[in-house]
Scaffold this active site. Structure first.
Site, short mmCIF file in Angstrom:
data_model
loop_
_atom_site.label_atom_id
_atom_site.label_comp_id
_atom_site.label_asym_id
_atom_site.label_seq_id
_atom_site.Cartn_x
_atom_site.Cartn_y
_atom_site.Cartn_z
N GLU A 186 -7.12 1.54 -7.77
CA GLU A 186 -7.66 0.32 -7.20
C GLU A 186 -6.90 -0.03 -5.92
O GLU A 186 -5.67 -0.08 -5.93
CB GLU A 186 -7.51 -0.86 -8.17
CG GLU A 186 -8.40 -0.80 -9.38
CD GLU A 186 -8.33 -2.08 -10.20
OE1 GLU A 186 -9.28 -2.36 -10.93
OE2 GLU A 186 -7.32 -2.82 -10.10
N CYS A 187 -7.63 -0.26 -4.85
CA CYS A 187 -7.05 -0.73 -3.59
C CYS A 187 -5.87 0.17 -3.16
O CYS A 187 -6.09 1.29 -2.74
CB CYS A 187 -6.65 -2.20 -3.70
SG CYS A 187 -6.45 -3.01 -2.09
N GLY A 188 -4.63 -0.30 -3.30
CA GLY A 188 -3.50 0.55 -2.94
C GLY A 188 -3.47 1.85 -3.71
O GLY A 188 -3.11 2.90 -3.18
N MET A 214 -5.93 4.14 -2.13
CA MET A 214 -5.38 4.71 -0.91
C MET A 214 -4.46 5.89 -1.20
O MET A 214 -4.47 6.90 -0.51
CB MET A 214 -4.64 3.63 -0.13
CG MET A 214 -5.54 2.51 0.39
SD MET A 214 -4.65 0.99 0.81
CE MET A 214 -3.65 1.56 2.18
N THR A 217 -11.63 2.55 -6.07
CA THR A 217 -12.33 1.44 -5.45
C THR A 217 -11.35 0.61 -4.62
O THR A 217 -10.17 0.57 -4.91
CB THR A 217 -12.96 0.50 -6.49
OG1 THR A 217 -11.92 -0.16 -7.23
CG2 THR A 217 -13.85 1.27 -7.46
#
Length: 438
Positions: free
Chosen positions: A328-330, A333, A428
């Site tokens: 998720e998010c970080g 990435m 995501t």
């Protein structure tokens, strides 16, 4: 049966000092021998960790836009055994989205109404005196059904300033629960996503003790206790989210820490085993884990360390050959090919997705998200609608993989950040809060 009596600490806007008041109040009440249950209204990862440090009890998010009534009730029921509840609002008291979700607009006022908690309004009275009462009265009357405990006047410059401001409040019929003198040393350190994390604070215990002493000296704690009340008890913990796997390897350190407490509580309550590991310490996820979950956080601040974490990256890649990995998010990435830091340096990430993100090319992404899954992800099948929240400054440079979902904002506009999937790996940019029907 009812929940313990509670209050919601809110303000006309962000930056008025409500977090300082919240932490000081939590600790002062705990010092008085009360078992204090903290909550946070709205989507926020950072504040609940500070709440826990101040109260000695886990804090949970309550979100009237993303959560259905059963889930809200199950989370509220986590206050069982507490003597008093203190919740912290987000943004301004009535701030929410333009269009309601299944439940509402997501404002702190909605949370207070649903839970029956009177509002304590923290007012920054700098630069005004009697006029502050007009602001407070407007908030009091905007929704007459909202229970209202009174006001705490913050950043009062002098005894004369206090006297004049109190006169305005008396004329408006608004109880003054405390007056905080102006002090420049009562702010918490911040960075681009708000406050620094609790684990990063150089002397958090000393800071919270200082806030408590400050509140105790300038706030009527007995009046605050008397003002607390609540509504009916919610349903059992059975409404909490179910775990996406039995044995979950969860990344947890300064780079990956943004996981909603109600999710972890639900996973544990259903019998799942959560096995934490630290990518920054170059720890690999547990070899016998059924799922690796990389939450959000600040990988952009630790990109070089993560790129050099060979045991972590090798363990992650080995797991992804046969079993699911989700970010998720970080965390999303970190699953990509590369992460470009603020100086423009590109760092090699796990390479399990083709995603390349840049913190050099910053773009503010903030808001609720509704996602309709196009494929399975851990814990949810294709076609499921999820509710979540997005909050980051990183931009997508490349995203070559198949989309994971169609993603919409709170007003129904479809966005380009669809998430990605490749093999056993999904990711995501939005943080999961709940299934849309939960």
């Amino acid at each position: 049966m009812t929940n313990p009596p509670g209050l919601l600490i809110s303000a006309p806007s962000s930056g008025t000092g409500k977090t300082t008041v919240m932490l000081g109040l939590l600790r002062a009440l705990a010092e008085d021998g009360l078992t204090v249950q903290p909550f946070k209204s709205g989507p926020d990862y950072i504040d609940p960790a500070f709440h826990r440090a101040a109260a000695g009890r886990a804090s949970f998010n309550l979100d009237s836009w993303a959560m259905g009534a059963p889930l809200l009730g199950a989370i509220a029921a986590q206050a069982k055994g507490a003597d008093i509840v203190v919740a912290e609002g987000s943004m301004g008291l009535f701030d929410g989205v333009a269009k309601p979700g299944e439940q509402g607009h997501g404002s702190s006022a909605e949370t207070a109404l649903r839970m029956g908690w009177p509002v304590v309004l923290v007012l920054d009275v700098g630069g005004q005196a009697q006029s502050a009462a007009a602001t407070a009265l407007g908030f009091r009357m905007y929704n007459p059904d909202l229970p209202f405990a009174g006001v705490i006047l913050n950043r009062c410059a002098s005894p004369r300033h206090e006297r004049l401001t109190r006169l305005g409040m008396e004329r408006a019929g608004l109880p003054v629960l405390g007056v905080l003198p102006r002090r420049g040393d009562l702010t918490l350190p911040e960075r681009h996503l708000g406050l620094i994390q609790a684990v990063e604070h150089p002397d958090l215990e000393s800071a919270i003790a200082g806030y408590a002493a400050f509140l105790r000296a300038h706030v009527d704690l007995e009046a605050i206790k008397r003002a607390a009340s609540s509504g009916p008890m919610g349903p059992s913990s059975a409404a909490l989210p179910r775990p996406p796997a039995q044995r979950i390897a969860l990344a947890r350190d300064a780079a990956f820490s943004f996981t909603y407490p109600h999710l972890l509580e639900g996973w544990r309550a259903a019998g799942a085993e959560i096995v934490p590991f630290s990518p920054l310490a170059d720890e690999a996820p547990a070899r016998d884990a059924d799922l690796v979950w990389l939450p959000g956080g600040y990988p952009e601040l630790h990109a070089a360390t993560l790129a050099a974490a060979d045991r972590f990256l090798t363990g992650l890649r080995n797991h992804a050959e046969t079993r699911p990995v989700h970010g998720e998010c970080g965390g999303y990435m970190a699953l990509g090919e590369g992460l470009i830091d603020k100086d423009g340096t590109r760092h090699r990430m796990a390479g399990l997705l083709g995603l390349v993100t840049s913190y050099e090319k910053r773009k503010f992404n903030l808001g609720y998200r509704r996602a309709e899954l196009l494929a399975d992800m851990p814990g949810f099948s294709a076609g499921t609608a999820l509710r979540g929240h997005e909050f980051h400054y990183s931009s997508i440079v490349e995203q070559p993989d198949v989309p994971l979902a169609r993603v919409f904002d709170a007003e129904g506009a479809e966005g380009p950040q669809t998430g990605s999937r490749r093999g056993h790996v999904t990711g995501t940019f939005f943080h999961l809060i709940a299934e849309a029907s939960a």
